[in-house]
Design an enzyme around this catalytic site. Structure first.
Site, mmCIF file in Angstrom:
data_model
loop_
_atom_site.group_PDB
_atom_site.id
_atom_site.type_symbol
_atom_site.label_atom_id
_atom_site.label_comp_id
_atom_site.label_asym_id
_atom_site.label_seq_id
_atom_site.Cartn_x
_atom_site.Cartn_y
_atom_site.Cartn_z
ATOM 1 N N SER A 1 -10.448 0.213 7.225
ATOM 2 C CA SER A 1 -9.894 0.276 5.869
ATOM 3 C C SER A 1 -9.158 -0.967 5.403
ATOM 4 C CB SER A 1 -8.961 1.490 5.741
ATOM 5 O OG SER A 1 -9.724 2.672 5.730
ATOM 6 N N LYS B 1 0.842 -1.196 0.000
ATOM 7 C CA LYS B 1 0.000 0.000 0.000
ATOM 8 C C LYS B 1 0.876 1.244 0.000
ATOM 9 C CE LYS B 1 -3.878 2.148 2.486
ATOM 10 N NZ LYS B 1 -4.842 2.016 3.608
ATOM 11 N N SER C 1 -9.835 2.461 2.797
ATOM 12 C CA SER C 1 -8.919 3.128 1.893
ATOM 13 C C SER C 1 -7.984 2.173 1.153
ATOM 14 C CB SER C 1 -8.062 4.119 2.689
ATOM 15 O OG SER C 1 -7.244 3.434 3.638
#
Length: 494
Positions: free
Chosen positions: A184, A79, A160
């Site tokens: 998330s 990420k 997210s």
């Protein structure tokens, strides 16, 4: 031979160890897959050279008869919230466009030390603020799933960590890192039919991870099943002296401790999670999850978490307040973009840089956070929210007197179409209604896929555990996984 990209983390690890295939073959297969899936916009940066170098090291070690590292031969996605030395890290924000760290986050370094390779940096909601991956400055991530209604709407992969969930679900990588502030990891995992766990706050170091809300942010793994999550979490976790919130504890052997036998386990069903307007399919799946855990030997008890209804408003005071403080460092002086109008002074540069660099959702949360921290409103909002947070944590503490884990839905719906909720921030925030309470309490929590809705989209079940009881959460997740038999995967359209 089975397509190597159909293998998960355990399958790749074991295949490389026993010589069924070479790590370089695995890396090459996933590199090709990533290059063919540009339409998903899951990767912001591709790093095939990193994956190849790690694979080569694994093959060399095996040929020399050396003991292989825990993740030798396993390529993963990272990420874009984790700083990676020499590789652009932006938190999917224009304000950090072009920023290349000179250091490695602790989590990513732990993974490289374990032998993993990096396929690239994954797209995300800007500064991890969002539930649909629509706030990225570099375009929406698209879910690999489609509805079976004959339409062709592009669906949200959740947020997210939407780039992570989309990439794992599409078989672009066997596993990925995510971060979870209010859900998330869990919500995007539920939207895309994969597994993801947020460990106890402090299990994984936050050092080198771009901050959103420091008292809530926690790294965790996203993978195709529970075992793969356990393997990845073992490599990610550990004490870090550079992080003042890091727990000085040994990392348990979560994979070795996996068991779907839940004899003696007490599973709590919080009555407050039966919210008005919950789709019948979510209710039915929840009941199915209860039956699965009973079949695994668990005892079901009803519990009450009376302050649950205050969790979401408290979260959306505390998280923006911390964000407004954390994001004050992005001013155009030290790193990232700089917008300096002709003849402008220092304050003008700050204003222009932040106006140009931050997206609308980030600005919204900074403004909310600045307001609730301002003189005259601090006690009325922020202090009260922190008191509510304490009450929510106490609710969980009382629940643990009668149960060992909790079972709830992960999200109030299946994946929605991109653009469907972006005009209504409140509707978007409600996606976190089931995940936020455990985040406020710092508890471990996991989402596992349980089935499909009538439109053929994945639905997830959430297990919440006591502090530091990731093993209990993983075991309950494994019991559900074994009984759900979820093998659905998206058809390739990209």
């Amino acid at each position: 031979m089975t397509d190597l990209t159909d293998l998960g983390i355990a399958g790749i690890r074991d295949g490389v160890r026993d010589g069924s295939f070479k790590a370089r073959e695995v890396a090459d297969a996933f590199i090709v897959k990533v290059s063919q899936a540009q339409a998903l916009n899951a990767f912001l940066v591709e790093t095939p050279e990193h994956a190849i170098a790690a694979a080569t090291a694994a093959d060399t070690a095996r040929e020399a008869g050396e003991t292989l590292k825990p993740l030798a031969g396993v390529p993963i996605g990272m990420k874009d919230l984790f700083c990676t030395k020499g590789v652009t890290t932006t938190a999917a924000s224009h304000i950090l466009e072009g920023f290349t760290p000179t250091y490695e986050s602790t989590v990513s370094q732990n993974l490289w030390d374990a032998g993993a390779g990096m396929l690239g940096k994954l797209n995300m909601d800007q500064f991890a603020m969002g539930s649909s991956n629509e706030t990225s400055a570099f375009g929406n991530v698209i879910s690999p799933w489609k509805r079976n209604d004959g339409g062709n709407a592009s669906l949200a992969p959740g947020g997210s960590s939407g780039g992570s969930s989309s990439a794992v679900a599409a078989r672009l990588c066997p596993g990925a890192t995510g971060t979870d502030t209010g859900g998330s990891i869990r919500q995007p995992a539920a939207f895309t039919g994969i597994s993801g766990i947020k460990p106890t706050y402090g299990r994984c170091s936050r050092w080198g991870t771009i901050a959103f809300a420091s008292s809530l942010d926690q790294a965790g793994p996203m993978a195709r099943d529970v075992r793969d999550c356990a393997i990845l979490l073992e490599a990610m976790a550990g004490f870090d002296a550079k992080d003042g919130t890091s727990l000085q504890l040994d990392v348990p052997k979560w994979e070795a401790g996996l068991s779907g036998n839940l004899n003696g386990l007490r599973v709590g069903i919080p009555k407050e999670y039966r919210v008005d307007g919950m789709p019948e399919e979510i209710e039915a799946l929840w009941q199915q999850g209860i039956d699965w855990l009973k079949d695994a030997g668990a005892t079901i008890v009803e519990v009450s978490l009376p302050h649950t209804k205050y969790a979401l408003p408290a979260y959306y005071i505390i998280a923006p307040a911390e964000a407004s403080s954390n994001l004050a460092r992005y001013d155009g002086v030290r790193y990232g973009i700089r917008d300096l109008p002709t003849g402008a002074g220092l304050q003008d540069m700050y204003a222009a840089t932040r106006a140009d660099g931050f997206g609308p959702e980030v600005k919204r949360r900074i403004m909310i956070g600045t307001y609730v921290l301002s003189a005259g409103f601090y006690d009325a909002y922020y202090t009260q929210a922190q008191k509510v947070r304490t009450l929510i944590a106490r609710d969980f503490e009382r629940a643990w007197e009668t149960c060992d884990v909790l079972l709830t839905p992960t999200a109030p719906s299946a994946a929605f179409a991109l653009g469907e909720k972006s005009a209504d921030p409140i509707a978007m925030y409600l996606n976190d209604v089931f995940t936020v309470p455990s985040s406020l309490a710092g508890l471990p929590a996991m989402s596992v896929p349980g089935g499909l809705d009538k439109q053929g989209l994945p639905l997830g079940l959430q297990i919440i555990g006591k502090p530091l009881d990731e093993q209990g959460v993983l075991n309950a997740g494994l019991a559900i996984e074994q009984r759900a038999g979820f093998v659905a995967r998206p058809d390739v359209w990209w």
